[in-house]
Design a protein around this motif. Structure first.
Motif, PDB file in Angstrom:
ATOM      1  N   PHE A 122      59.932  27.363  52.324  1.00 56.42           N
ATOM      2  CA  PHE A 122      58.505  27.103  52.367  1.00 56.42           C
ATOM      3  C   PHE A 122      58.070  26.939  53.827  1.00 56.42           C
ATOM      4  N   PRO A 123      57.353  27.916  54.388  1.00 50.24           N
ATOM      5  CA  PRO A 123      56.776  27.700  55.719  1.00 50.24           C
ATOM      6  C   PRO A 123      55.630  26.702  55.641  1.00 50.24           C
ATOM      7  N   ALA A 124      55.077  26.330  56.790  1.00 54.60           N
ATOM      8  CA  ALA A 124      54.007  25.337  56.831  1.00 54.60           C
ATOM      9  C   ALA A 124      52.866  25.719  55.890  1.00 54.60           C
ATOM     10  N   GLY A 125      52.311  24.708  55.198  1.00 55.10           N
ATOM     11  CA  GLY A 125      51.219  24.933  54.254  1.00 55.10           C
ATOM     12  C   GLY A 125      51.290  23.944  53.114  1.00 55.10           C
ATOM     13  N   ARG A 126      50.249  23.914  52.298  1.00 54.25           N
ATOM     14  CA  ARG A 126      50.179  23.042  51.117  1.00 54.25           C
ATOM     15  C   ARG A 126      50.161  23.925  49.871  1.00 54.25           C
ATOM     16  N   TYR A 127      51.237  23.875  49.105  1.00 56.12           N
ATOM     17  CA  TYR A 127      51.434  24.777  47.979  1.00 56.12           C
ATOM     18  C   TYR A 127      51.182  24.032  46.667  1.00 56.12           C
ATOM     19  N   VAL A 128      50.020  24.246  46.082  1.00 53.83           N
ATOM     20  CA  VAL A 128      49.653  23.564  44.846  1.00 53.83           C
ATOM     21  C   VAL A 128      50.342  24.253  43.676  1.00 53.83           C
ATOM     22  N   THR A 129      50.879  23.448  42.756  1.00 53.92           N
ATOM     23  CA  THR A 129      51.632  24.011  41.634  1.00 53.92           C
ATOM     24  C   THR A 129      51.677  23.038  40.474  1.00 53.92           C
ATOM     25  N   GLY A 130      52.006  23.578  39.302  1.00 50.96           N
ATOM     26  CA  GLY A 130      52.362  22.757  38.166  1.00 50.96           C
ATOM     27  C   GLY A 130      53.864  22.618  38.097  1.00 50.96           C
ATOM     28  N   ALA A 131      54.395  22.354  36.906  1.00 49.49           N
ATOM     29  CA  ALA A 131      55.821  22.088  36.730  1.00 49.49           C
ATOM     30  C   ALA A 131      56.675  23.283  37.150  1.00 49.49           C
ATOM     31  N   LEU A 132      57.773  22.987  37.849  1.00 50.22           N
ATOM     32  CA  LEU A 132      58.733  23.991  38.292  1.00 50.22           C
ATOM     33  C   LEU A 132      60.126  23.613  37.809  1.00 50.22           C
ATOM     34  N   THR A 133      60.953  24.621  37.549  1.00 49.18           N
ATOM     35  CA  THR A 133      62.331  24.403  37.114  1.00 49.18           C
ATOM     36  C   THR A 133      63.288  25.013  38.126  1.00 49.18           C
ATOM     37  N   LEU A 134      64.245  24.216  38.600  1.00 47.27           N
ATOM     38  CA  LEU A 134      65.286  24.703  39.491  1.00 47.27           C
ATOM     39  C   LEU A 134      66.551  24.991  38.703  1.00 47.27           C
TER      40      LEU A 134
END
Length: 510
Positions: A122-134
């Motif tokens: 993830f480079p600089a920034g604000r990444y809006v998201t819902g649920a993520l699965t790793l």
């Protein structure tokens, strides 16, 4: 955590940590040296080195130093890793947008699904998201100015998934980051997860409130089935029931080999780091802020083993760290204790460090040292009820500053449901060389109280056992230092319903 030197190694970083051997004398320090000439002296049991060479072995030596004299305690060799290929989430075909507005759930999940051994970057920034699965073998790397930001809409954390909340298995909203499948009878089904750098922030107070409101869609039938007396056993009534469905910031279930390193974390709608049935978990260098969140614990090992937390700071809406193992009667039946926990070199404002209240599966072998909890409501304590059951043993706290010490069997929260067949047992508990302030800070919830603190006088040591049953054994205090209080107020001590405590020596300090 091994007795000698341990390390987390990256391409150009090495974070070394080791178990406390004894309380340091005033003039004593540890010295950690690398074969390239770098040297750090510290009273802490960890040290970080940067600007190292990738894929390179370094001889590491640990000394105890005093007045120019050095004694070698341990030596070993650690090797930095090679640079790994990176998958940039902002590049095609993912094209995530870090503008703080665009919803990136689909793009980020696709990147995580297709990482295939590459570091998800993830480079600089604000990444809006819902649920993520790793998935197993995933590493997330966030640049210093990169932030994963959780949506504040409950719909972005559906469908509900199996989880464990306040000690009970139930269906809950997904967390912002999810790993593994919960299996109370099985071993780990996910492994090798690393999250480092940058920030991960949840949907905060807005998401907390909305999840509690909208959870009624899933809890209505259960609530309707309760009598008035049954509903009254829940601390906040309907809000308690609905609140248990909230997702966490990061939840890992049945996962082994986890490292969370140098990340700013917070604003989860509930607990922030929740490890259920996990093994070999390491969290270090993290700042965790959940102020204003009801039940906003910072980090919760839950029926997990080999958990190490160090060099972290907490500012939380409930416990900084709460060690758990299920709740009566389910937790007694599952019977999976949390074991082999090390907590050291941390600073906490909030609810302190606690074992409980959900401890029905038991807890064993916990060591904590160099904790600065002076701005918390509690120090390092244990809380249980007549219903909980469970065996809590081999718990030892050293070299720490705490507002107070509480070992209480009179805890009143989460007391709904059937009780265990036996009372909780506490065995072999000790506090050594600790500074006690004889005070506490009240925790307030909600946006309007987010910067509100109130300091109150409380008993410096409060121990409440069960009526006539002798289930608390071998509780000892050694070399406690009572900090002189304002206006020459006196330290107070309260011990009820048990005996045989060794209070050892106590001194008053300025």
């Amino acid at each position: 955590m091994k007795q000698g030197l341990n390390a987390v190694c990256y391409e150009q970083e090495m974070h070394i940590y080791f178990e406390r051997a004894t309380s340091l004398m005033e003039a004593e320090v540890y010295e950690i040296t690398l074969s390239d000439g770098q040297c750090i002296q510290t009273k802490k049991t960890n040290a970080s080195f940067y600007k190292l060479k990738e894929n390179t072995s370094y001889e590491v030596k640990l000394f105890l130093c005093q007045d120019g004299r050095k004694a070698l305690l341990d030596e070993t060799v650690f090797t930095t890793t090679a640079f790994q290929p990176r998958l940039d989430v902002t590049k095609a075909p993912y094209c995530a947008v870090g503008d703080g507005k665009t919803m990136n759930t689909e793009a980020l999940q696709k990147a995580m699904d297709e990482a295939d051994g590459r570091v998800v970057y993830f480079p600089a920034g604000r990444y809006v998201t819902g649920a993520l699965t790793l998935h197993s073998g995933t590493e997330l790397y966030l640049e210093e100015d990169a932030m994963i930001v959780g949506s504040d809409a409950p719909k972005d954390y559906l469908p509900l998934v199996p989880s464990r909340s306040e000690g009970l298995h139930m269906m809950c909203y997904q967390s912002l980051i999810n790993v593994g499948d919960i299996d109370k009878d099985g071993g780990c089904n996910a492994k090798d997860i690393t999250i480092r750098g940058g920030s991960i922030m949840g949907g905060g107070i807005a998401l907390m409130e909305r999840m509690e409101e909208e959870a009624i869609e899933f809890t209505k039938d259960y609530i309707d089935s309760l009598s008035e007396e049954g509903l009254a056993t829940f601390d906040r009534g309907i809000d308690t029931i609905n609140g248990r469905l909230r997702g966490r910031l990061i939840e890992m279930r049945n996962t082994e080999n986890v490292v969370i390193s140098n990340v700013s974390l917070g604003k989860g709608p509930y607990w922030n780091l929740h490890f259920i049935y996990c093994d070999n978990v390491l969290v270090h260098g993290c700042n965790i802020n959940t102020r204003g969140i009801h039940n906003g614990d910072g980090l919760n090992p839950d029926s997990s083993t080999n958990v190490t937390v160090f060099d972290c700071s907490f500012d939380t809406g409930d416990n900084c760290i709460a060690i758990k193992s299920g709740r009566n009667p389910e937790g007694n039946v599952v019977n999976r204790p949390t074991k082999h926990v090390r907590i050291f070199d941390i600073k906490g404002a909030g609810g302190g460090v606690a074992i409980g209240s959900e401890l029905s599966g038991g807890c064993e072998d916990v060591r904590a040292w160099n904790l600065d909890l002076s701005m918390s409501s509690l120090g390092f304590g244990i809380k249980t009820t007549r219903k909980r059951g469970g065996l809590i043993k081999d718990i030892h706290v050293y070299d720490s500053t705490m507002p107070n010490i509480r070992l209480s069997a009179a805890y009143t929260c989460n007391n709904d449901g059937a009780g265990a067949k036996e009372l909780t047992r506490l065995e072999d508990i000790s506090y050594e060389n600790c500074v006690i302030l004889g005070q506490g800070y009240t925790i307030f919830y909600g946006e309007e109280n987010i910067n509100k603190f109130e300091k109150t006088d409380v008993p410096s040591i409060l121990i409440i056992g069960f009526d006539d049953e002798q289930t608390f054994k071998n509780i000892a205090f050694s070399n406690l230092k009572l900090k002189k209080k304002e206006h020459d107020a006196r330290h107070s001590f309260e011990v009820d319903n048990l005996s045989g405590i060794d209070f050892g020596s106590m001194t008053t300090i300025e």
